[in-house]
Motif scaffolding. Structure first.
Motif, PDB file in Angstrom:
ATOM      1  N   GLY A 135       0.791  -1.220   0.000  1.00  8.08           N
ATOM      2  CA  GLY A 135       0.000   0.000   0.000  1.00  8.08           C
ATOM      3  C   GLY A 135       0.823   1.269   0.000  1.00  8.08           C
ATOM      4  O   GLY A 135       0.254   2.368  -0.032  1.00  8.08           O
ATOM      5  N   VAL A 136       2.130   1.155   0.047  1.00 11.40           N
ATOM      6  CA  VAL A 136       3.016   2.320   0.089  1.00 11.40           C
ATOM      7  C   VAL A 136       3.947   2.353  -1.128  1.00 11.40           C
ATOM      8  O   VAL A 136       4.133   3.394  -1.765  1.00 11.40           O
ATOM      9  CB  VAL A 136       3.848   2.330   1.392  1.00 11.40           C
ATOM     10  CG1 VAL A 136       4.810   3.520   1.396  1.00 11.40           C
ATOM     11  CG2 VAL A 136       2.948   2.358   2.608  1.00 11.40           C
ATOM     12  N   SER A 137       4.519   1.208  -1.446  1.00  8.89           N
ATOM     13  CA  SER A 137       5.422   1.116  -2.595  1.00  8.89           C
ATOM     14  C   SER A 137       4.631   1.274  -3.890  1.00  8.89           C
ATOM     15  O   SER A 137       3.483   0.837  -3.996  1.00  8.89           O
ATOM     16  CB  SER A 137       6.135  -0.237  -2.589  1.00  8.89           C
ATOM     17  OG  SER A 137       6.836  -0.440  -1.378  1.00  8.89           O
ATOM     18  N   ASP A 138       5.261   1.896  -4.883  1.00  6.11           N
ATOM     19  CA  ASP A 138       4.599   2.127  -6.165  1.00  6.11           C
ATOM     20  C   ASP A 138       4.662   0.860  -7.010  1.00  6.11           C
ATOM     21  O   ASP A 138       5.733   0.447  -7.459  1.00  6.11           O
ATOM     22  CB  ASP A 138       5.282   3.287  -6.891  1.00  6.11           C
ATOM     23  CG  ASP A 138       4.533   3.716  -8.147  1.00  6.11           C
ATOM     24  OD1 ASP A 138       3.639   2.971  -8.597  1.00  6.11           O
ATOM     25  OD2 ASP A 138       4.840   4.799  -8.680  1.00  6.11           O
ATOM     26  N   ASP A 139       3.520   0.234  -7.216  1.00  8.77           N
ATOM     27  CA  ASP A 139       3.450  -1.012  -7.971  1.00  8.77           C
ATOM     28  C   ASP A 139       2.986  -0.811  -9.410  1.00  8.77           C
ATOM     29  O   ASP A 139       2.608  -1.783 -10.085  1.00  8.77           O
ATOM     30  CB  ASP A 139       2.498  -1.990  -7.267  1.00  8.77           C
ATOM     31  CG  ASP A 139       3.058  -2.495  -5.947  1.00  8.77           C
ATOM     32  OD1 ASP A 139       4.293  -2.671  -5.860  1.00  8.77           O
ATOM     33  OD2 ASP A 139       2.273  -2.700  -5.000  1.00  8.77           O
ATOM     34  N   THR A 140       3.024   0.426  -9.906  1.00  7.89           N
ATOM     35  CA  THR A 140       2.516   0.721 -11.240  1.00  7.89           C
ATOM     36  C   THR A 140       3.252  -0.062 -12.315  1.00  7.89           C
ATOM     37  O   THR A 140       2.628  -0.677 -13.196  1.00  7.89           O
ATOM     38  CB  THR A 140       2.617   2.228 -11.535  1.00  7.89           C
ATOM     39  OG1 THR A 140       1.969   2.954 -10.495  1.00  7.89           O
ATOM     40  CG2 THR A 140       1.969   2.567 -12.864  1.00  7.89           C
ATOM     41  N   LYS A 141       4.582  -0.071 -12.270  1.00  6.43           N
ATOM     42  CA  LYS A 141       5.362  -0.761 -13.304  1.00  6.43           C
ATOM     43  C   LYS A 141       5.093  -2.263 -13.277  1.00  6.43           C
ATOM     44  O   LYS A 141       4.957  -2.901 -14.335  1.00  6.43           O
ATOM     45  CB  LYS A 141       6.854  -0.503 -13.115  1.00  6.43           C
ATOM     46  CG  LYS A 141       7.714  -1.101 -14.226  1.00  6.43           C
ATOM     47  CD  LYS A 141       9.189  -0.781 -14.050  1.00  6.43           C
ATOM     48  CE  LYS A 141      10.002  -1.294 -15.245  1.00  6.43           C
ATOM     49  NZ  LYS A 141       9.838  -2.754 -15.466  1.00  6.43           N
ATOM     50  N   ALA A 142       4.985  -2.820 -12.096  1.00  5.10           N
ATOM     51  CA  ALA A 142       4.727  -4.255 -11.997  1.00  5.10           C
ATOM     52  C   ALA A 142       3.385  -4.611 -12.625  1.00  5.10           C
ATOM     53  O   ALA A 142       3.257  -5.633 -13.323  1.00  5.10           O
ATOM     54  CB  ALA A 142       4.760  -4.691 -10.530  1.00  5.10           C
ATOM     55  N   PHE A 143       2.378  -3.778 -12.404  1.00  8.85           N
ATOM     56  CA  PHE A 143       1.070  -4.019 -13.003  1.00  8.85           C
ATOM     57  C   PHE A 143       1.144  -3.906 -14.520  1.00  8.85           C
ATOM     58  O   PHE A 143       0.527  -4.694 -15.248  1.00  8.85           O
ATOM     59  CB  PHE A 143       0.038  -3.052 -12.435  1.00  8.85           C
ATOM     60  CG  PHE A 143      -0.678  -3.562 -11.219  1.00  8.85           C
ATOM     61  CD1 PHE A 143      -2.034  -3.816 -11.244  1.00  8.85           C
ATOM     62  CD2 PHE A 143       0.014  -3.808 -10.047  1.00  8.85           C
ATOM     63  CE1 PHE A 143      -2.704  -4.294 -10.122  1.00  8.85           C
ATOM     64  CE2 PHE A 143      -0.630  -4.289  -8.911  1.00  8.85           C
ATOM     65  CZ  PHE A 143      -1.996  -4.537  -8.947  1.00  8.85           C
ATOM     66  N   GLY A 144       1.882  -2.903 -15.011  1.00  5.45           N
ATOM     67  CA  GLY A 144       2.027  -2.743 -16.455  1.00  5.45           C
ATOM     68  C   GLY A 144       2.729  -3.918 -17.103  1.00  5.45           C
ATOM     69  O   GLY A 144       2.316  -4.409 -18.165  1.00  5.45           O
ATOM     70  N   ASP A 145       3.792  -4.408 -16.468  1.00  2.72           N
ATOM     71  CA  ASP A 145       4.530  -5.551 -17.016  1.00  2.72           C
ATOM     72  C   ASP A 145       3.681  -6.823 -16.966  1.00  2.72           C
ATOM     73  O   ASP A 145       3.709  -7.634 -17.908  1.00  2.72           O
ATOM     74  CB  ASP A 145       5.829  -5.755 -16.230  1.00  2.72           C
ATOM     75  CG  ASP A 145       6.831  -4.628 -16.460  1.00  2.72           C
ATOM     76  OD1 ASP A 145       6.662  -3.874 -17.440  1.00  2.72           O
ATOM     77  OD2 ASP A 145       7.768  -4.503 -15.644  1.00  2.72           O
ATOM     78  N   ALA A 146       2.966  -7.001 -15.876  1.00  3.49           N
ATOM     79  CA  ALA A 146       2.091  -8.175 -15.766  1.00  3.49           C
ATOM     80  C   ALA A 146       0.994  -8.135 -16.829  1.00  3.49           C
ATOM     81  O   ALA A 146       0.621  -9.165 -17.405  1.00  3.49           O
ATOM     82  CB  ALA A 146       1.486  -8.243 -14.369  1.00  3.49           C
ATOM     83  N   TRP A 147       0.480  -6.929 -17.099  1.00  2.84           N
ATOM     84  CA  TRP A 147      -0.546  -6.791 -18.131  1.00  2.84           C
ATOM     85  C   TRP A 147      -0.013  -7.197 -19.500  1.00  2.84           C
ATOM     86  O   TRP A 147      -0.685  -7.922 -20.248  1.00  2.84           O
ATOM     87  CB  TRP A 147      -1.071  -5.360 -18.177  1.00  2.84           C
ATOM     88  CG  TRP A 147      -1.985  -5.123 -19.350  1.00  2.84           C
ATOM     89  CD1 TRP A 147      -1.689  -4.521 -20.540  1.00  2.84           C
ATOM     90  CD2 TRP A 147      -3.348  -5.547 -19.456  1.00  2.84           C
ATOM     91  NE1 TRP A 147      -2.773  -4.532 -21.376  1.00  2.84           N
ATOM     92  CE2 TRP A 147      -3.811  -5.156 -20.732  1.00  2.84           C
ATOM     93  CE3 TRP A 147      -4.213  -6.211 -18.587  1.00  2.84           C
ATOM     94  CZ2 TRP A 147      -5.102  -5.408 -21.169  1.00  2.84           C
ATOM     95  CZ3 TRP A 147      -5.514  -6.459 -19.025  1.00  2.84           C
ATOM     96  CH2 TRP A 147      -5.951  -6.058 -20.302  1.00  2.84           C
ATOM     97  N   LYS A 148       1.171  -6.763 -19.852  1.00  4.20           N
ATOM     98  CA  LYS A 148       1.748  -7.116 -21.155  1.00  4.20           C
ATOM     99  C   LYS A 148       1.855  -8.626 -21.306  1.00  4.20           C
ATOM    100  O   LYS A 148       1.562  -9.185 -22.371  1.00  4.20           O
ATOM    101  CB  LYS A 148       3.122  -6.458 -21.313  1.00  4.20           C
ATOM    102  CG  LYS A 148       3.074  -4.947 -21.444  1.00  4.20           C
ATOM    103  CD  LYS A 148       4.472  -4.361 -21.532  1.00  4.20           C
ATOM    104  CE  LYS A 148       4.432  -2.832 -21.584  1.00  4.20           C
ATOM    105  NZ  LYS A 148       5.804  -2.254 -21.600  1.00  4.20           N
ATOM    106  N   GLU A 149       2.254  -9.287 -20.237  1.00  3.44           N
ATOM    107  CA  GLU A 149       2.396 -10.743 -20.292  1.00  3.44           C
ATOM    108  C   GLU A 149       1.040 -11.425 -20.414  1.00  3.44           C
ATOM    109  O   GLU A 149       0.834 -12.307 -21.253  1.00  3.44           O
ATOM    110  CB  GLU A 149       3.114 -11.234 -19.036  1.00  3.44           C
ATOM    111  CG  GLU A 149       3.286 -12.740 -18.952  1.00  3.44           C
ATOM    112  CD  GLU A 149       4.271 -13.293 -19.965  1.00  3.44           C
ATOM    113  OE1 GLU A 149       4.209 -14.506 -20.246  1.00  3.44           O
ATOM    114  OE2 GLU A 149       5.093 -12.512 -20.499  1.00  3.44           O
TER     115      GLU A 149
END
Length: 463
Positions: free
Chosen positions: A74-88
């Protein structure tokens, strides 16, 4: 081919009912008992959507956002992880994009775009939260937070929560403080330009502005969805439909600071069933016609709803100066408790800090049926039909209405330039309805409808 078929004879049925009423009321009453007017005869067929229970192994490819670096604190920015997971997930057939339970993921404004491989499931079991500071919002995405587009045959499901962290956005709204500038805020969840979509089980709450928008979509089913924002949160529409067709909303519980459901221009073949609304501004068609624009909504059914403590119940709202139409609308089996304006058609809608000037043109409103509506009104006018003198409301049908004042005083019906008829028990009395004329000239031709659809590209315009 995955499709959603919504076969409705609503428009034709209502037109026939009203034309019969003009010539012979008793004949029309007989025809109203015909099953062709009953929504249970509408045929709604859904193709087989992808499914996943979490126990399947080897059948689906699991794409867990944690595997791409999401922290979930809830504190760390997980935006990139979500974007990469979406591409996969998007590029993999029969994939499940998993947001795991018991974790909170901080995600900034993100566009999840297709087209994707077949049978994609988006499984939201955890909580996704937005950054809570408007000043730090991505200026490239001022109106969206989680935005999905160009999808086909995708299932959104889960017990998770999408939380817009809207408190500071609401405080900055011009509707909360008139000294603030009136600027648009993000919609928490948007599904745009997609088809054959199913959304079930998830919760959307505390949006910066609108909670959940369906835009320019075809064949969408939303059920068992909860939408929640505080009663005093401005412009937080629950489920907002624009330029979409063949949409079904079922078993949804919605409480917001604005319309529980708002249906605006370009929508047709919409069915709502078993809807709980409150708090909020009711279930609305519109607004339409703002700034002399053209808007149209047709073939809408609301069957079984419960509204409590809302500022409006069943509402159609249009601005003066607009054009287009609202027609073939049916409301039935609705109960209300302490609703300020249970039934309201308003062709003089003006949501503006300045008074709106009088104009002669208006969005045409016709073939509207209210049937089996009961409950209590907090206002004197339990039914209000404020229609244009130059473009009157036509073919308004009332059947089995029982609305009384919450305080025990006599309820009334207000009419201005409204034509239609009533049958069965209607309370308060609607003797102010005048006989309808044939409105066949108000139907626009297919070419005009197609041109309107092609020109309608705005996702949502209200602040």
């Amino acid at each position: 081919m995955t499709t959603l078929v919504f076969i409705s004879f609503l428009s034709l049925s209502l037109l026939l009912v009203c034309e019969y009423a003009e010539s012979n009321l008793s004949d029309s009453l007989n025809m109203l008992e015909d099953k062709s007017l009953k929504t249970e005869d509408d045929e709604i067929e859904f193709s087989d959507f992808p499914s996943w229970s979490g126990d399947e192994r080897g059948v689906r490819v699991l794409v867990n956002v944690d595997s791409f670096g999401a922290v979930g604190d809830g504190v760390s920015d997980d935006t990139k992880a979500f974007g990469d997971a979406w591409k996969e997930a998007c590029s993999t057939a029969t994939a499940v994009l998993l947001v795991p339970p018991d974790r909170t993921y901080l995600v900034n404004a993100t566009r999840f775009k297709g087209p994707c491989a077949e049978n994609l499931i988006i499984q939201i079991d955890g909580t996704i939260v937005a950054p809570d500071e408007p000043k730090n919002w991505d200026p490239k995405n001022p109106r969206i937070w989680l935005y999905f587009a160009n999808l086909k045959g995708v299932l959104f499901q889960g017990d998770g929560v999408i939380d817009g962290s809207g408190k500071k956005w609401w405080a900055a709204s011009c509707k909360k403080n008139k000294t603030n500038p009136c600027v648009g805020a993000p919609t928490a969840l948007t599904i745009d330009q997609s088809s054959n979509i199913e959304v079930k089980g998830i919760t959307v709450q505390n949006s910066q502005q609108m909670n959940f928008a369906i835009s320019r979509c075809e064949s969408v089913r939303i059920f068992d969805v909860v939408v929640s924002s505080p009663e005093d949160s401005p412009n937080t529409d629950g489920i907002h439909l624009t330029a979409s067709t063949n949409v079904v909303l079922q078993n949804c519980k919605i409480g917001t600071g604005d319309d529980c459901i708002s249906i605006v221009s370009g929508c047709s073949n919409i069915k709502m069933e078993s809807i709980y609304c409150g708090p909020g501004h009711g279930i609305s068609i519109g607004s339409l016609g703002k700034d002399n624009s053209t808007g149209f909504v047709t073939a809408v059914v609301l069957d079984t709803a419960f509204l409590i403590g809302t500022t409006n119940g069943l509402r159609i709202k249009t601005w003066q100066g607009g054009s287009g139409y609202v027609r073939a609308i049916r409301y039935q089996n609705v109960q209300m408790v302490d609703v300020a304006n249970p039934i309201i058609i308003d062709q003089f809608y003006c949501d503006s800090p300045k008074s709106c000037k009088n104009q002669t043109s208006a969005v045409e409103i016709s073939q509207i049926m209210f049937e089996d509506i009961s409950g209590t009104s907090k206002s004197q006018n339990a039914m209000k039909f404020a229609c244009s003198d130059t473009v009157p409301c036509n073919h308004i049908v009332l059947n089995n209405i029982y609305l009384k004042r919450s305080d025990g005083k006599a309820a009334q019906t207000f009419c201005n330039s409204v034509k239609g008829f009533k049958y069965g028990y209607v309370q308060p009395s609607a003797d102010c309805l005048t006989q309808s004329n044939n409105d066949s000239d108000s139907f626009i031709n297919t070419f005009q409808q197609d041109e309107l659809l092609k020109s309608h590209s705005l996702i949502h315009s209200e602040l």
